[in-house]
Design a protein around this motif. Sequence first.
Motif, mmCIF file in Angstrom:
data_model
loop_
_atom_site.group_PDB
_atom_site.id
_atom_site.type_symbol
_atom_site.label_atom_id
_atom_site.label_comp_id
_atom_site.label_asym_id
_atom_site.label_seq_id
_atom_site.Cartn_x
_atom_site.Cartn_y
_atom_site.Cartn_z
ATOM 1 N N THR A 130 57.004 -22.347 -99.943
ATOM 2 C CA THR A 130 57.335 -23.624 -99.321
ATOM 3 C C THR A 130 58.676 -23.486 -98.617
ATOM 4 N N PRO A 131 58.753 -23.858 -97.351
ATOM 5 C CA PRO A 131 60.037 -23.778 -96.655
ATOM 6 C C PRO A 131 61.071 -24.702 -97.311
ATOM 7 N N PRO A 132 62.348 -24.365 -97.219
ATOM 8 C CA PRO A 132 63.381 -25.192 -97.859
ATOM 9 C C PRO A 132 63.741 -26.442 -97.059
ATOM 10 N N TRP A 133 62.978 -26.785 -96.043
ATOM 11 C CA TRP A 133 63.261 -27.960 -95.212
ATOM 12 C C TRP A 133 62.029 -28.857 -95.130
ATOM 13 N N LYS A 134 62.297 -30.072 -94.706
ATOM 14 C CA LYS A 134 61.233 -31.005 -94.355
ATOM 15 C C LYS A 134 61.263 -31.139 -92.835
ATOM 16 N N PHE A 135 60.120 -31.340 -92.234
ATOM 17 C CA PHE A 135 60.047 -31.359 -90.767
ATOM 18 C C PHE A 135 60.986 -32.396 -90.161
ATOM 19 N N ARG A 136 61.212 -33.491 -90.835
ATOM 20 C CA ARG A 136 62.048 -34.558 -90.270
ATOM 21 C C ARG A 136 63.546 -34.244 -90.338
ATOM 22 N N GLU A 137 63.904 -33.156 -90.992
ATOM 23 C CA GLU A 137 65.319 -32.787 -91.101
ATOM 24 C C GLU A 137 65.813 -31.966 -89.908
ATOM 25 N N TRP A 138 64.908 -31.603 -89.003
ATOM 26 C CA TRP A 138 65.285 -30.713 -87.901
ATOM 27 C C TRP A 138 65.890 -31.463 -86.722
ATOM 28 N N ARG A 139 66.920 -30.839 -86.127
ATOM 29 C CA ARG A 139 67.587 -31.344 -84.922
ATOM 30 C C ARG A 139 67.616 -30.226 -83.889
ATOM 31 N N ASP A 140 67.709 -30.619 -82.614
ATOM 32 C CA ASP A 140 67.635 -29.664 -81.507
ATOM 33 C C ASP A 140 68.979 -29.537 -80.794
ATOM 34 N N VAL A 141 69.531 -28.336 -80.770
ATOM 35 C CA VAL A 141 70.804 -28.073 -80.096
ATOM 36 C C VAL A 141 70.678 -28.325 -78.593
ATOM 37 N N ARG A 142 69.525 -28.045 -78.017
ATOM 38 C CA ARG A 142 69.346 -28.260 -76.571
ATOM 39 C C ARG A 142 69.503 -29.729 -76.202
ATOM 40 N N THR A 143 69.102 -30.624 -77.079
ATOM 41 C CA THR A 143 69.278 -32.053 -76.816
ATOM 42 C C THR A 143 70.764 -32.387 -76.759
ATOM 43 N N ILE A 144 71.532 -31.853 -77.679
ATOM 44 C CA ILE A 144 72.983 -32.066 -77.660
ATOM 45 C C ILE A 144 73.579 -31.534 -76.367
ATOM 46 N N LYS A 145 73.143 -30.358 -75.991
ATOM 47 C CA LYS A 145 73.635 -29.760 -74.747
ATOM 48 C C LYS A 145 73.378 -30.701 -73.568
ATOM 49 N N GLU A 146 72.210 -31.317 -73.547
ATOM 50 C CA GLU A 146 71.878 -32.261 -72.486
ATOM 51 C C GLU A 146 72.756 -33.507 -72.559
ATOM 52 N N PHE A 147 72.960 -34.039 -73.757
ATOM 53 C CA PHE A 147 73.821 -35.216 -73.906
ATOM 54 C C PHE A 147 75.244 -34.935 -73.446
ATOM 55 N N LEU A 148 75.708 -33.731 -73.733
ATOM 56 C CA LEU A 148 77.070 -33.364 -73.341
ATOM 57 C C LEU A 148 77.177 -33.067 -71.850
ATOM 58 N N LYS A 149 76.015 -32.968 -71.198
ATOM 59 C CA LYS A 149 75.984 -32.574 -69.779
ATOM 60 C C LYS A 149 76.707 -31.249 -69.589
ATOM 61 N N ASP A 150 76.613 -30.423 -70.615
ATOM 62 C CA ASP A 150 77.286 -29.133 -70.612
ATOM 63 C C ASP A 150 76.235 -28.048 -70.463
ATOM 64 N N LYS A 151 76.112 -27.520 -69.281
ATOM 65 C CA LYS A 151 75.102 -26.492 -69.029
ATOM 66 C C LYS A 151 75.599 -25.100 -69.418
ATOM 67 N N SER A 152 76.870 -24.987 -69.730
ATOM 68 C CA SER A 152 77.390 -23.682 -70.147
ATOM 69 C C SER A 152 77.205 -23.540 -71.648
ATOM 70 N N PHE A 153 76.739 -22.399 -72.044
ATOM 71 C CA PHE A 153 76.607 -22.111 -73.459
ATOM 72 C C PHE A 153 77.949 -21.561 -73.912
#
Length: 177
Positions: A130-153
């Motif tokens: 069993t994975p140590p996470w629940k599906f609802r616990e996941w967040r996406d870094v790409r979404t944050i990148k979009e919110f920040l309007k920061d296209k540079s990694f």
Amino acid sequence: MTTQHFMLDIETLGQDARVASVVSIALIAFRPGGGIQRESLWILDPDDQPSRKADFATIQWWMKQLPEAATHWVIPSHRTPTLQALKELSWGVNPVIYGPGTWDQAIWWGNSPNFDETIMTGLYKEFSLTPPWKFREWRDVRTIKEFLKDKSFPKNPNLHNPLEDCKAQIELVERFY
């Protein structure tokens, strides 16, 4: 309530989340504003993932990367059996490891949970774990990148090393928070 954050990144020999061989897994426990608490890297043996495979396009892609990109996983003597790595990852996020009551909620981060989380969940299931996470616990870094309007990694001199990728992704999460 204390929240524990985990950044997970993997490197694979394929793009199909159902069957891609996993060659490395990185996990970093962190708290935004509180820094990195623990980091782990597992180099896996794709040969002990019998239902997984490499695809030619991904092998070609790896061959076009800087030689340093694959050095973390091409040396067979540094490999951990996949089953052992999955168990160690699960044990490493167990609250008991950090001490009783140190965190109540987990948030899992990936640059694309649709890829990393999907592949890892499938891998856990293949090994009857069993994975140590629940599906609802996941967040996406790409979404944050979009919110920040920061296209540079954030600067990452060692691209495609999952531990270094995790650190760069944590930097974006820190900027957001």
